[in-house]
Design an enzyme around this catalytic site. Structure first.
Site, PDB file in Angstrom:
ATOM      1  N   THR A  36       9.980 -18.245   5.860  1.00 40.14           N
ATOM      2  CA  THR A  36       9.311 -18.135   7.130  1.00 40.14           C
ATOM      3  C   THR A  36       8.811 -19.481   7.214  1.00 40.14           C
ATOM      4  O   THR A  36       8.338 -19.908   8.148  1.00 40.14           O
ATOM      5  CB  THR A  36       8.092 -17.317   6.693  1.00 40.14           C
ATOM      6  OG1 THR A  36       7.557 -17.581   5.260  1.00 40.14           O
ATOM      7  CG2 THR A  36       8.253 -15.865   6.822  1.00 40.14           C
ATOM      8  N   SER A  68      15.423 -38.697 -17.078  1.00 43.09           N
ATOM      9  CA  SER A  68      14.974 -37.322 -17.339  1.00 43.09           C
ATOM     10  C   SER A  68      15.386 -36.637 -18.548  1.00 43.09           C
ATOM     11  O   SER A  68      16.464 -36.767 -18.887  1.00 43.09           O
ATOM     12  CB  SER A  68      15.357 -36.339 -15.998  1.00 43.09           C
ATOM     13  OG  SER A  68      15.093 -35.066 -16.446  1.00 43.09           O
ATOM     14  N   ALA A 126      15.717 -21.739 -10.308  1.00 43.71           N
ATOM     15  CA  ALA A 126      15.427 -20.177 -10.569  1.00 43.71           C
ATOM     16  C   ALA A 126      14.431 -19.856  -9.689  1.00 43.71           C
ATOM     17  O   ALA A 126      13.787 -18.848  -9.645  1.00 43.71           O
ATOM     18  CB  ALA A 126      14.750 -20.311 -11.915  1.00 43.71           C
ATOM     19  N   GLY A 127      14.360 -20.367  -8.395  1.00 46.43           N
ATOM     20  CA  GLY A 127      13.352 -19.923  -7.408  1.00 46.43           C
ATOM     21  C   GLY A 127      11.935 -20.179  -7.854  1.00 46.43           C
ATOM     22  O   GLY A 127      11.139 -19.786  -6.845  1.00 46.43           O
ATOM     23  N   SER A 131      12.117 -28.383  -7.788  1.00 46.95           N
ATOM     24  CA  SER A 131      12.385 -29.628  -6.982  1.00 46.95           C
ATOM     25  C   SER A 131      10.913 -30.021  -6.395  1.00 46.95           C
ATOM     26  O   SER A 131      10.608 -31.443  -6.673  1.00 46.95           O
ATOM     27  CB  SER A 131      13.307 -29.410  -5.796  1.00 46.95           C
ATOM     28  OG  SER A 131      12.730 -28.331  -5.128  1.00 46.95           O
ATOM     29  N   GLU A 163      13.434 -34.454   0.309  1.00 45.86           N
ATOM     30  CA  GLU A 163      14.276 -33.369   0.163  1.00 45.86           C
ATOM     31  C   GLU A 163      15.302 -33.305   1.209  1.00 45.86           C
ATOM     32  O   GLU A 163      16.390 -33.003   1.171  1.00 45.86           O
ATOM     33  CB  GLU A 163      13.608 -32.115  -0.255  1.00 45.86           C
ATOM     34  CG  GLU A 163      14.591 -31.143  -0.732  1.00 45.86           C
ATOM     35  CD  GLU A 163      13.972 -30.075  -1.484  1.00 45.86           C
ATOM     36  OE1 GLU A 163      12.725 -30.445  -2.282  1.00 45.86           O
ATOM     37  OE2 GLU A 163      14.206 -28.918  -1.989  1.00 45.86           O
ATOM     38  N   ASP A 175       6.742 -25.602  -0.589  1.00 49.97           N
ATOM     39  CA  ASP A 175       6.775 -25.586  -2.090  1.00 49.97           C
ATOM     40  C   ASP A 175       5.946 -26.758  -2.338  1.00 49.97           C
ATOM     41  O   ASP A 175       5.088 -26.630  -3.312  1.00 49.97           O
ATOM     42  CB  ASP A 175       8.579 -26.086  -2.524  1.00 49.97           C
ATOM     43  CG  ASP A 175       9.232 -24.915  -2.269  1.00 49.97           C
ATOM     44  OD1 ASP A 175       8.725 -23.702  -1.996  1.00 49.97           O
ATOM     45  OD2 ASP A 175      10.608 -24.934  -2.433  1.00 49.97           O
ATOM     46  N   TYR A 227      21.659 -21.589   3.171  1.00 46.47           N
ATOM     47  CA  TYR A 227      20.294 -22.241   3.474  1.00 46.47           C
ATOM     48  C   TYR A 227      20.063 -22.784   4.898  1.00 46.47           C
ATOM     49  O   TYR A 227      19.550 -22.349   5.831  1.00 46.47           O
ATOM     50  CB  TYR A 227      19.485 -23.003   2.300  1.00 46.47           C
ATOM     51  CG  TYR A 227      18.134 -22.958   2.879  1.00 46.47           C
ATOM     52  CD1 TYR A 227      17.191 -22.313   1.989  1.00 46.47           C
ATOM     53  CD2 TYR A 227      17.906 -24.282   3.555  1.00 46.47           C
ATOM     54  CE1 TYR A 227      15.797 -22.506   2.366  1.00 46.47           C
ATOM     55  CE2 TYR A 227      16.337 -24.302   3.812  1.00 46.47           C
ATOM     56  CZ  TYR A 227      15.424 -23.563   3.157  1.00 46.47           C
ATOM     57  OH  TYR A 227      13.985 -23.764   3.345  1.00 46.47           O
TER      58      TYR A 227
HETATM   59  P1  ADP Z   1      14.527 -25.179  -7.473  1.00 49.31           P
HETATM   60  O1  ADP Z   1      13.590 -26.102  -6.615  1.00 49.31           O
HETATM   61  O2  ADP Z   1      14.146 -23.593  -6.912  1.00 49.31           O
HETATM   62  O3  ADP Z   1      14.327 -25.020  -8.876  1.00 49.31           O
HETATM   63  P2  ADP Z   1      16.548 -26.623  -6.171  1.00 49.31           P
HETATM   64  O4  ADP Z   1      17.727 -26.658  -6.029  1.00 49.31           O
HETATM   65  O5  ADP Z   1      15.616 -26.878  -5.016  1.00 49.31           O
HETATM   66  O6  ADP Z   1      16.143 -25.331  -7.019  1.00 49.31           O
HETATM   67  O7  ADP Z   1      16.243 -27.924  -6.962  1.00 49.31           O
HETATM   68  C1  ADP Z   1      16.614 -28.235  -8.218  1.00 49.31           C
HETATM   69  C2  ADP Z   1      17.098 -29.562  -8.547  1.00 49.31           C
HETATM   70  O8  ADP Z   1      16.040 -30.632  -8.589  1.00 49.31           O
HETATM   71  C3  ADP Z   1      18.059 -29.719  -9.757  1.00 49.31           C
HETATM   72  O9  ADP Z   1      19.193 -29.549  -9.538  1.00 49.31           O
HETATM   73  C4  ADP Z   1      17.839 -31.361  -9.993  1.00 49.31           C
HETATM   74  O10 ADP Z   1      18.625 -32.008  -9.061  1.00 49.31           O
HETATM   75  C5  ADP Z   1      16.163 -31.458  -9.581  1.00 49.31           C
HETATM   76  N1  ADP Z   1      15.494 -31.553 -10.609  1.00 49.31           N
HETATM   77  C6  ADP Z   1      14.514 -30.500 -10.744  1.00 49.31           C
HETATM   78  N2  ADP Z   1      13.715 -30.844 -11.803  1.00 49.31           N
HETATM   79  C7  ADP Z   1      14.316 -31.878 -12.691  1.00 49.31           C
HETATM   80  C8  ADP Z   1      14.401 -32.646 -13.762  1.00 49.31           C
HETATM   81  N3  ADP Z   1      13.292 -32.154 -14.661  1.00 49.31           N
HETATM   82  N4  ADP Z   1      15.163 -33.530 -13.971  1.00 49.31           N
HETATM   83  C9  ADP Z   1      16.182 -33.949 -13.237  1.00 49.31           C
HETATM   84  N5  ADP Z   1      16.189 -33.275 -12.085  1.00 49.31           N
HETATM   85  C10 ADP Z   1      15.384 -32.204 -11.668  1.00 49.31           C
HETATM   86 MG    MG Z   2      13.714 -26.239  -4.471  1.00 49.84          MG
END
Ligand code: ADP
Ligand code: MG
Length: 385
Positions: A36, A68, A126-127, A131, A163, A175, A227
């Site tokens: 939404t 990271s 994992a939802g 990010s 993003e 988010d 998406y």
């Molecule tokens: P969600 O936000 O649901 O977890 P996304 O696909 O939007 O999934 O974002 C996940 C991506 O964000 C990862 O593939 C990575 O690129 C980045 N990311 C998230 N947390 C980390 C982290 N701790 N270190 C490095 N990259 C990260």
């Molecule tokens: Mg995300």
């Protein structure tokens, strides 16, 4: 060991010195209101206890150096000329935030460079919005280090811009707002048209209810096409309906335009219209002190995401079905879909039954069952040290 102390330790081993500060931001769970946000609609997220931490320090050698704990290697790139296309992979999230804050302020923010060390307890993909946790912690860090004095709405906008433009995922702002503006013990009613946020006391714990999140183990990647395609379909449906966005569409208008929309756009729009109504019904019910009544709304959201929006996968459907069969009041996929997690609303005395039933669905496909994570509304992004 908390993400904060892991980020601080990673900083010291990588950069041989102490960072100027440490910031953290939570992942989020969206109780209801899915797909939404980019339709100017409503959502009801809350910050979860799991957080991403960022230890940061300005540099003077013109380099941006990012590590990271969850990724191998080290990213080292020039501060000057940072722009979409100059960085790729996961570093596009934190460096995208720096680029977005340069756009927002019109200044060469931290032009001398930046050292960043990241550690997280938020499972990615994992939802639970790892990010936004990463973007929001980074935005807060840069805001403080560079003395930008931007407000949290502006920092959320920078995360979204990062993003959208640096990562290339056309996500909405839900988010980031949840990560930056949530309050402990409350959800945030989000009006995504104007960014207005209203705290909503859910009263789940007092009603003896728990929220469990189960990771399906199916990795989604929002940068992939599904998406973006859904988003484009929503825009196309709004155009056929003659409204600015699907937020302004009604079920009556939808029925009147059914022929012109065709089956797919009709169902996409129906999801958004009914989902917005479910968010507002949820707020009404918790306001009346009836959180147990949320179950059917949550399950109806899943059915709509599965059948009308077509973003579920069989693994998520199986978790939802198993949870409902074992006494959950409601269950649905959460996040963008195509994998990720399901949330279940469960009477506290039934949590073991639900976990066992869900585990059986994993066993049936020969997969190891994840441990359901219980989440409760927690604190927003903040400076830790
Ligand atoms: P969600 O936000 O649901 O977890 P996304 O696909 O939007 O999934 O974002 C996940 C991506 O964000 C990862 O593939 C990575 O690129 C980045 N990311 C998230 N947390 C980390 C982290 N701790 N270190 C490095 N990259 C990260
Ligand atoms: Mg995300």
């Amino acid at each position: 060991v908390s993400a904060g102390s892991r980020a601080a330790a990673l900083f010291e081993t990588t950069f041989a010195g102490a960072p100027e500060g440490l910031w953290s931001a939570p992942g989020r769970l969206n109780l209801i209101g899915e797909h939404t946000d980019y339709n100017d609609g409503f959502a009801l997220p809350f910050a979860i206890p799991q957080r991403t931490a960022v230890a940061a320090d300005p540099r003077s050698d013109g380099r941006l150096v990012v590590v990271s704990a969850e990724r191998p290697g080290l990213v080292d790139t020039a501060s000057a000329g940072l722009a979409p296309g100059t960085v790729s992979d996961w570093s596009a999230y934190p460096l995208g935030v720096l680029w977005a804050l340069r756009q927002a302020s019109g200044e060469e923010v931290l032009g001398g460079g930046l050292s960043l060390a990241i550690a997280s307890d938020v499972p990615p993909g994992a939802g639970l919005s790892s990010s936004a946790a990463l973007e929001s912690a980074t935005a807060l860090a840069i805001n403080d280090l560079a003395g930008l004095r931007l407000n949290r709405h502006q920092l959320a906008a920078a995360g979204r811009l990062a993003e959208n433009r640096m990562v290339g995922a056309p996500t909405g702002i839900l988010d980031q707002l949840a990560s930056l503006l949530s309050r402990p013990d409350a959800a945030l009613l989000l009006d995504c048209r104007d960014g207005e946020t209203t705290p909503v006391d859910l009263g789940l714990a007092a009603a003896g209810l728990a929220v469990l999140v189960v990771d399906s183990g199916v990795q989604h990647r929002l940068a992939d096409g599904g998406y973006a395609q859904r988003r484009a379909q929503c825009e196309a449906a709004a155009e056929v309906l003659g409204v600015r966005s699907l937020r302004d569409a009604t079920l009556a208008g939808l029925e009147a335009a059914r022929e012109r929309l065709g089956d797919v756009l009709y169902r996409r729009a129906r999801h958004v219209i009914t989902e917005n109504a479910r968010v507002l019904s949820t707020v009404r019910l918790v306001g009346q002190g009836e959180p147990r009544e949320l179950g059917p709304l949550i399950t109806a959201s899943h059915v709509s995401l599965r059948d009308d929006f077509e973003v579920s996968v069989p693994e998520l459907d199986a978790i939802v079905e198993a949870a409902l069969g074992a006494g959950a009041l409601g269950a649905r996929l959460v996040g963008g879909g195509f994998g990720g997690s399901a949330l279940t609303l469960v009477p506290r005395e039934r949590t073991d039954d639900v976990a066992a039933a869900v585990a059986r669905t994993f066993a049936a496909r020969g997969a190891a069952a994840p441990t359901p994570v219980e989440v409760h509304p927690s604190a927003a992004a903040r400076r830790e040290a």
